[in-house]
Design a protein around this motif. Structure first.
Motif: not given
Length: 784
Positions: A145-152, A250-270
Motif C-alpha cells: 500500500s501507498e498508505e504505508y508511510q515511514e515515520g508518518n 476516498n480514492f487517495r493512496y492506492d493499495s494492492a494484493v499480490f497472490l502467488e501463482a499456484g498459491g491457491f492450493q490444498l492445505a494442512t494446518d500445522l
C-alpha cells in the motif's frame, strides 16, 4: 496451464532480465487468471468465474491482471495482482504515488459488513466457485500500500481494505480468511506495521516486511511479508470465493494484493506460528509435535526445514503425519494426497532462552533467635537476588519441593508471610520470562545473628498533653547508620509482624500509637535479606500545662502601684518547675511563679519541668487610665438638645448622665437633654475609675405663675448661676416694646410686677445678651 507456460517461454527474452515487477492486463481472461495461474491444480476442480469488477480506464488498462517478478527481489515469481488503481501503476520502481480513480467505480457491501467498515470505493472483485479434495485450502499473498508511510502518523490511521471471503456455494454468510496469522484481526496497514514514532506502537510487526524506497520492484511505499490465508472446507463440496480490495473513505493512496501463482492450493494446518514477538515462542530445550494429518490416508509426508527436505515418509506410513521440532526454523510439509495432489502447510518456530536465575540465601531476622521466623518471599530484595535484577523475569511462585516447582504443583499459599518449620529450610522459586519459559532457583532461608539496640527516643509532649506527640526518626536513622554496614538500608515499622511481612513502612516523622510509651521496630537489610531487627522505645515526656495567653490591664492613674501576674501552671504544684520571665523579649531576673509589675508590655513566662520539657505563655499588659473630660459640646435645635462629651485618655470608656448608677452607654453623645444643670460620668471599662463634671444647658421657660405658691413664682432662664452663663443680661418687654425689667445671671428672676404693681396675664418678650455677645430673643406667658 499450457498457455501460461507458453507465455513465460515467449516473454523471457524481455521479462526475465527485468529488475522490477511487470504487469499484464490484456493477455489473460479472469477465468485464466484464477484457474490457470492462481490455482493451476488438478486437485481443485470445477473452477468457475462468477463475477468480475474493476476500474474502467477506457479499455487500455484494468485494476487487476497478471504480474511477473522474475529476476527481482520480490518474494513471488509470478501471480495475479488486484489493485485500487491502474494496474500499470503497480510496476516498479517505487518512484511516484499511485493515486488513481475511475468513473462510477463503487465499493463493496460484503467487504464493509464483514470488516465492520463503511464508505468503500474503487473495489476490485474476482469471484469464483471451486471444489477440492482436501479439508483445507490456502492462499499465499502479500498486501502492499501507498498508505504505508515511514515515520508518518497517518500510517496509524488510514488503510484500504481487502478480504478473502469464502462460503459454501449454497449459503450466504461469508468468512474472511485474510487475517493476521492466529488472530481474528484483518490484515490492513493499521494492523500490520512497525513502531511509528510520535504515532503508534508496533502491531503484528513480525508480519511486516518493509517500507520501500525508490529501488523497490513494486510501486508501493510498504508491504507485508508473505502471508497465508487458510480455510477449512468439506472435501468435494463446492465453495464460493470473493477476492476483493477497495479504497476506504476516498480514492487517495492506492493499495494492492499480490497472490502467488499456484498459491491457491490444498492445505494442512500445522498450528499457529510460535513467535518471540507475541510471547508464544518455544522454550529452550522444549519440543513441539507438529501434526499434518490429512484424512483418508495413508499419504506420503515430506517435511522441510528452512526449505530443505529433512524427512520423507515411506508409503503407507500411518504415523508419518507427525514431526517433532527441537530447534527454531520455518517448517513446512508437502502431503502427497492419494498420489496425485499435494497439500501444503508451514509454521514458523522460534525459541526463547530459559531464564538465568541465581540460587540465593535469604536472611531474615529472628528476635528470639530460635531459628524460626516469618519470611516475606515476595521481597524486592529476594526478587533482585534471584533474577539478578533482570526486569524481564518474573517469580511466579515458591514451592517446598523442587519437583513441585518443576511441575507447578502446590505452590506456597502465603509467600508474603511464610513461616519456616525448621532452621535453614530450603524453598524453590519458579521464575518465568515473557514467553513462559521457566527456571528453578533454590532459596536457603537463614537467620541473622546480629544484635543491636539504641537508647530510647524521648520527646516532650506537645500543646495538648495527652501522651501523643510527633517523633522524628531522622536522628535515629543517622544513629543506626553509624552502627551497621554501608550496604544496608533501614526501614521502620509499627510492629514486628509488619517488619517481617513487608507491611506498611513508617515515615521519617510519626506519632506514637500508645500514649506516653510505645515501641516501633527498625528493620535493617541488605542484598542478602535482613541484617538486624530490633525494637526502639518511644517515650513521651510530660510537659507543663499552662493557661492560655491572656491580656490584663494596668491603670496608669494608679502608678506606681503594682499588680501581680501569674505563670498560670495548671494541675501541678508550681514548686516542681523552673520559671523564667521575659519582658518584651528581653530576659529578666524574675524566676518565680508570679511577677510583680507596674509597666505595660508583653511578659513571657517559660515554665520548665525537671525533665527538661517546657511550655510558655504570654501575658500582654495593656495600659489604661481614667478619662480627662476636655469639653462638653451642647447643640440645640428644633428637635432638642444634644450634649457631646469630648475626652482624652488611654483607656476604653463608657458614659452616663446625671446618675452614675444607671446603665452606661458606649456613645459619648446624649440627645433630648433638658435645660438646666447636669452631671456627666465617664467610666474606664478596664476598671481604672470614673470621672465626672457638672454642666448646664441654658433654657428659657415658656411661662411662669407668680401666685406666691412658691412654685414657679419667678421667670428666670435655667442653667444659669455664677459659674454657668455668668455676665448674661436679660431685658423683658411688654407687647408694645416697653421695658419692664432688667435681669442678670445673678438676679432672682422677674416676679411679674412693674414698680410693685402686678402685670396682667399675657405674653411678654425678652432679649438675652450672653457674655460672648450672642443674643437670644423669645417670649413667654404670665399666668395668674
Amino acid at each position: 496451464m499450457k498457455k501460461y507456460i507458453l507465455y513465460l517461454i515467449l516473454s523471457c527474452s524481455y521479462i526475465c532480465a527485468a529488475q522490477n515487477v511487470v504487469v499484464d492486463s490484456q493477455t489473460y481472461s479472469p477465468q485464466q487468471l484464477i484457474e490457470d495461474i492462481l490455482i493451476d491444480s488438478d486437485c481443485i476442480t470445477n473452477v468457475q468465474i462468477t463475477n468480475v469488477v474493476g476500474g474502467d480506464f477506457g479499455g487500455s488498462d484494468q485494476s487487476y491482471g497478471f504480474f511477473d517478478a522474475s529476476g527481482t527481489t520480490f518474494p513471488f515469481q509470478s501471480g495475479i495482482v488486484m489493485s485500487t488503481g491502474r494496474l500499470q501503476n503497480v510496476q516498479g520502481p517505487n518512484t511516484f504515488l499511485s493515486d488513481d480513480d475511475a468513473p462510477g467505480w463503487s465499493g463493496d457491501n460484503d467487504l464493509e459488513v464483514i470488516l465492520n467498515e463503511s464508505n468503500t470505493i474503487n473495489a476490485t472483485i474476482l469471484e469464483f466457485d471451486f471444489t477440492a479434495l482436501a479439508s483445507q485450502v490456502s492462499f499465499r499473498y502479500i498486501f502492499a500500500s501507498e498508505e504505508y508511510q515511514e515515520g508518518n502518523p497517518n500510517t496509524c490511521q488510514f488503510s484500504d481494505l481487502f478480504g478473502f471471503l469464502i462460503r459454501p456455494v449454497n449459503e450466504t454468510q461469508y468468512t474472511n480468511i485474510a487475517l493476521v496469522p492466529d488472530t481474528p484481526t484483518p490484515v490492513k496497514v493499521t494492523t500490520v506495521h512497525p513502531d511509528i514514532p510520535a504515532g503508534c506502537e508496533a502491531e503484528n510487526e513480525f508480519y511486516f516486511e518493509s517500507f520501500n524506497d525508490t529501488t523497490a520492484p513494486i510501486n508501493f511505499n510498504g508491504q507485508t511479508k508473505v502471508l497465508t490465508a487458510i480455510a477449512d472446507i468439506i472435501p468435494n463440496e463446492t465453495y464460493h470465493v470473493k477476492l476483493v480490495i477497495a479504497d476506504e473513505q476516498n480514492f487517495r493512496y492506492d493499495s494492492a494484493v499480490f497472490l502467488e501463482a499456484g498459491g491457491f492450493q490444498l492445505a494442512t494446518d500445522l498450528g499457529p506460528d510460535r513467535l518471540l514477538s507475541n510471547n508464544t515462542a518455544l522454550c529452550e530445550g522444549e519440543t513441539l509435535l507438529l501434526n499434518a494429518l490429512v484424512p483418508n490416508g495413508p499419504h506420503v509426508y515430506s517435511w522441510f526445514k528452512d526449505g530443505v527436505l529433512v524427512e520423507t515418509s515411506p508409503p503407507n506410513c500411518l504415523n508419518c503425519s507427525l514431526f517433532t521440532v527441537s530447534e527454531p526454523g520455518i517448517y513446512s510439509v508437502e502431503v502427497d494426497v492419494q498420489g496425485n495432489c499435494i497439500a501444503y502447510g508451514d509454521v514458523v518456530i522460534e525459541y526463547a532462552e530459559n531464564p538465568v536465575v541465581v540460587d540465593s540465601n535469604f536472611i531474615q531476622c529472628d528476635i528470639d533467635m530460635d531459628g524460626l521466623t516469618t519470611y516475606n518471599l515476595t521481597s524486592t530484595v529476594l526478587d533482585i537476588a534471584i533474577t539478578n535484577g533482570d526486569s524481564t523475569l518474573f517469580i511466579i511462585d515458591f514451592f517446598l519441593a523442587e519437583e513441585d516447582a518443576e511441575h507447578y504443583n502446590t505452590p506456597i499459599s502465603d509467600p508474603e508471610s511464610f513461616q519456616n518449620t525448621v532452621p535453614n529450610q530450603m524453598v524453590y522459586a519458579r521464575v518465568e520470562n515473557q514467553n513462559g519459559c521457566y527456571a528453578i532457583a533454590e532459596v536457603s532461608l537463614e537467620i541473622s545473628n546480629v544484635s543491636l539496640s539504641v537508647p530510647p527516643v524521648e520527646v516532650c509532649d506537645d500543646e495538648i498533653v495527652d501522651g501523643i506527640t510527633t517523633f522524628s526518626l531522622l536522628d535515629v536513622r543517622n544513629q543506626i547508620e553509624t552502627l551497621v554496614p554501608d550496604d544496608t538500608l533501614i526501614s521502620f515499622y509499627a510492629t514486628e509482624e509488619d517488619a517481617l511481612n513487608n507491611g506498611t513502612q513508617l515515615g521519617n516523622t510519626i506519632q506514637n500509637f500508645e500514649p506516653f510509651s510505645d515501641t516501633i521496630y527498625a528493620y535493617v537489610f541488605n542484598d542478602n535479606g535482613c541484617y538486624v531487627l530490633f525494637p526502639i522505645e518511644l517515650n513521651v515526656l510530660y510537659t507543663p500545662q499552662l493557661l492560655p495567653d491572656e491580656e490584663v490591664y494596668y491603670c496608669l492613674n494608679s502608678f506606681p502601684e503594682t499588680i501581680e501576674i501569674q505563670g498560670g501552671v495548671l494541675n501541678d504544684s508550681p514548686s516542681n518547675y523552673y520559671y523564667e520571665w521575659l519582658f518584651n523579649g528581653a530576659t529578666t531576673e524574675v524566676n518565680t511563679s508570679f511577677n510583680i509589675i507596674n509597666e505595660a508590655g508583653t511578659y513571657t513566662v517559660i515554665v520548665t519541668d525537671p525533665n527538661g520539657c517546657s511550655s510558655q505563655r504570654d501575658i500582654t499588659v495593656v495600659a489604661s487610665d481614667t478619662a480627662t473630660i476636655v469639653t462638653i459640646g451642647i447643640e440645640q435645635n428644633n428637635l432638642g438638645t444634644i450634649v457631646t462629651v469630648n475626652i482624652s485618655g488611654d483607656g476604653n470608656y463608657e458614659y452616663a448622665l446625671d446618675n452614675p448608677d444607671t446603665t452606661y452607654q458606649d456613645s459619648n453623645s446624649f440627645t433630648e437633654v433638658s435645660s438646666g444643670f447636669h452631671t456627666v460620668y465617664v467610666r474606664d471599662t478596664n476598671g481604672c475609675g470614673v470621672v465626672e463634671t457638672l454642666f448646664s444647658v441654658l433654657g428659657f421657660p415658656k411661662y411662669f405663675t407668680p401666685n406666691d405658691d412658691t412654685f414657679n413664682d419667678r421667670w428666670k432662664p435655667k442653667g444659669v448661676n455664677g459659674d454657668f452663663n455668668s455676665g448674661m443680661k436679660i431685658k423683658i418687654f411688654d407687647r408694645y416694646g416697653k421695658l419692664l425689667s432688667e435681669q442678670t445671671s445673678e438676679s432672682q428672676g422677674w416676679d411679674g410686677t412693674l414698680q410693685g404693681n402686678p402685670m396682667p396675664s399675657t405674653d411678654y418678650w425678652f432679649l438675652a445678651t450672653l457674655a460672648d455677645g450672642r443674643m437670644v430673643r423669645g417670649h413667654f406667658a404670665l399666668r395668674r
